[in-house]
Design a protein around this motif. Structure first.
Motif, short mmCIF file in Angstrom:
data_model
loop_
_atom_site.label_atom_id
_atom_site.label_comp_id
_atom_site.label_asym_id
_atom_site.label_seq_id
_atom_site.Cartn_x
_atom_site.Cartn_y
_atom_site.Cartn_z
N GLU A 127 50.51 35.12 43.69
CA GLU A 127 49.63 35.04 44.86
C GLU A 127 48.18 34.86 44.45
N GLN A 128 47.57 33.80 44.95
CA GLN A 128 46.15 33.54 44.75
C GLN A 128 45.57 33.24 46.12
N ILE A 129 44.85 34.19 46.67
CA ILE A 129 44.39 34.08 48.04
C ILE A 129 43.10 33.26 48.13
N LEU A 130 43.10 32.28 49.04
CA LEU A 130 41.90 31.51 49.35
C LEU A 130 41.32 32.08 50.64
N CYS A 131 40.03 32.37 50.65
CA CYS A 131 39.40 32.99 51.80
C CYS A 131 38.21 32.18 52.29
N ARG A 138 47.46 32.25 51.63
CA ARG A 138 48.19 32.76 50.48
C ARG A 138 49.23 31.72 50.05
N PRO A 139 48.90 30.92 49.03
CA PRO A 139 49.81 29.85 48.60
C PRO A 139 51.18 30.34 48.16
N GLY A 140 51.23 31.47 47.47
CA GLY A 140 52.50 31.95 46.95
C GLY A 140 53.51 32.25 48.03
N SER A 141 53.05 32.86 49.12
CA SER A 141 53.96 33.22 50.21
C SER A 141 53.87 32.26 51.39
N LEU A 160 47.22 20.75 53.96
CA LEU A 160 45.91 20.21 54.28
C LEU A 160 44.85 21.31 54.29
N LEU A 161 45.17 22.44 54.92
CA LEU A 161 44.22 23.55 54.96
C LEU A 161 43.95 24.09 53.55
N ALA A 162 45.00 24.23 52.75
CA ALA A 162 44.83 24.74 51.38
C ALA A 162 43.91 23.82 50.57
N PHE A 163 44.10 22.51 50.73
CA PHE A 163 43.26 21.56 49.99
C PHE A 163 41.80 21.67 50.42
N LEU A 164 41.57 21.74 51.71
CA LEU A 164 40.18 21.83 52.20
C LEU A 164 39.52 23.13 51.77
N LEU A 165 40.26 24.24 51.84
CA LEU A 165 39.69 25.51 51.41
C LEU A 165 39.37 25.53 49.92
N ALA A 166 40.18 24.83 49.14
CA ALA A 166 39.96 24.78 47.69
C ALA A 166 38.81 23.86 47.31
N HIS A 167 38.33 23.03 48.26
CA HIS A 167 37.24 22.10 47.98
C HIS A 167 36.17 22.20 49.07
N ALA A 226 28.48 28.27 50.89
CA ALA A 226 29.52 28.99 51.61
C ALA A 226 28.95 30.31 52.11
N ASP A 227 29.44 30.71 53.29
CA ASP A 227 28.91 31.93 53.88
C ASP A 227 30.04 32.94 54.09
N ASN A 228 30.92 33.04 53.11
CA ASN A 228 32.00 33.99 53.22
C ASN A 228 31.52 35.43 53.28
N ALA A 229 30.31 35.67 52.80
CA ALA A 229 29.81 37.03 52.75
C ALA A 229 29.28 37.50 54.08
#
Length: 230
Positions: A127-131, A138-141, A160-167, A226-229
């Motif tokens: 599990e490697q969570i993208l936030c 969660r790609p693993g699950s 598509l969402l995973a790709f956008l979140l990763a970039h 990014a403004d994840n904080a």
């Protein structure tokens, strides 16, 4: 894996069955919407290929029913003789993972089936969570959470969402997304537009998919930190 092929044309079913069986897949055939609905309700298939114009309920209605039912994750490919863009968009908006216009190459269909299955049934990984904001992917699950609540996405929407979140903040054109997300070097680019629209609708206020006019799409405004904080 068990593949449902639902089409009122026995020739189409025969050709598709032969090509899929060459790839080691088990094929279940139906010829109308009623019998197809019964098979889908049993939830013992790994992917459904649905003819849009078979006797009712047709492929579009069946696709919508699956997405609104107890097993919305079932991969679906629509087959149709309707090739206009608005017809393709309607098919994708109904929740289909892919859409192929008749007449089609049986080998191309087999490749599309393999692609959808590969993404929908890939084994769990570490599990490697993208936030991003309240979104957790969660790609693993193969799960997406917004504020801790699960959001149901199709395999293609998830990728598509995973790709956008990763970039984040990087702009990608529709053709580039087709190739880099789903591995297609061919296909209708309106597929990307429809999946972007569906992602925005499912993610609601949590989405940060930006349209960069004349260039494509990005997660977050290009160049903005990014403004994840927050």
């Amino acid at each position: 894996m068990r593949i449902l092929v639902a089409d009122d044309d026995p020739v189409v079913r025969e050709v598709v069955r032969r090509y899929l069986e060459r790839d080691g897949l088990t094929v279940v055939e139906t010829a109308d919407g009623s019998s197809t609905s019964e098979v889908l309700a049993r939830n013992d298939i790994d992917l459904a290929i649905l003819d849009v114009m078979m006797p009712p309920p047709d492929g579009i209605d069946l696709c919508r029913a699956v997405r609104a039912g107890r097993h919305p994750e079932t991969p679906i490919i629509l087959l149709t003789a309707l090739g206009d863009e608005e017809d393709r968009v309607l098919g994708l908006q109904s929740g289909a993972d892919d859409y192929i216009v008749k007449p089609f190459s049986p080998r191309e269909l087999a490749l599309r089936v393999a692609s959808v299955l590969r993404r929908a049934h890939r084994p769990a990984a570490v599990e490697q969570i993208l936030c991003s904001g309240t979104i957790e992917l969660r790609p693993g699950s193969q799960t997406v959470l917004i504020g801790g609540q699960r959001v149901e996405l199709t395999a293609r929407e998830f990728d598509l969402l995973a790709f956008l979140l990763a970039h984040p903040r990087q702009v990608f054109g529709r053709g580039e997304l087709l190739e880099r997300v789903w591995g297609w070097t061919f296909g209708d680019q309106s597929t990307v537009t429809v999946h972007i629209k569906r992602l925005r609708a499912k993610l609601g206020a949590a989405h940060r998919i930006e349209t960069v006019w004349g260039r494509g799409y990005a997660w977050g405004r290009p160049g903005r930190e990014a403004d994840n904080a927050e």
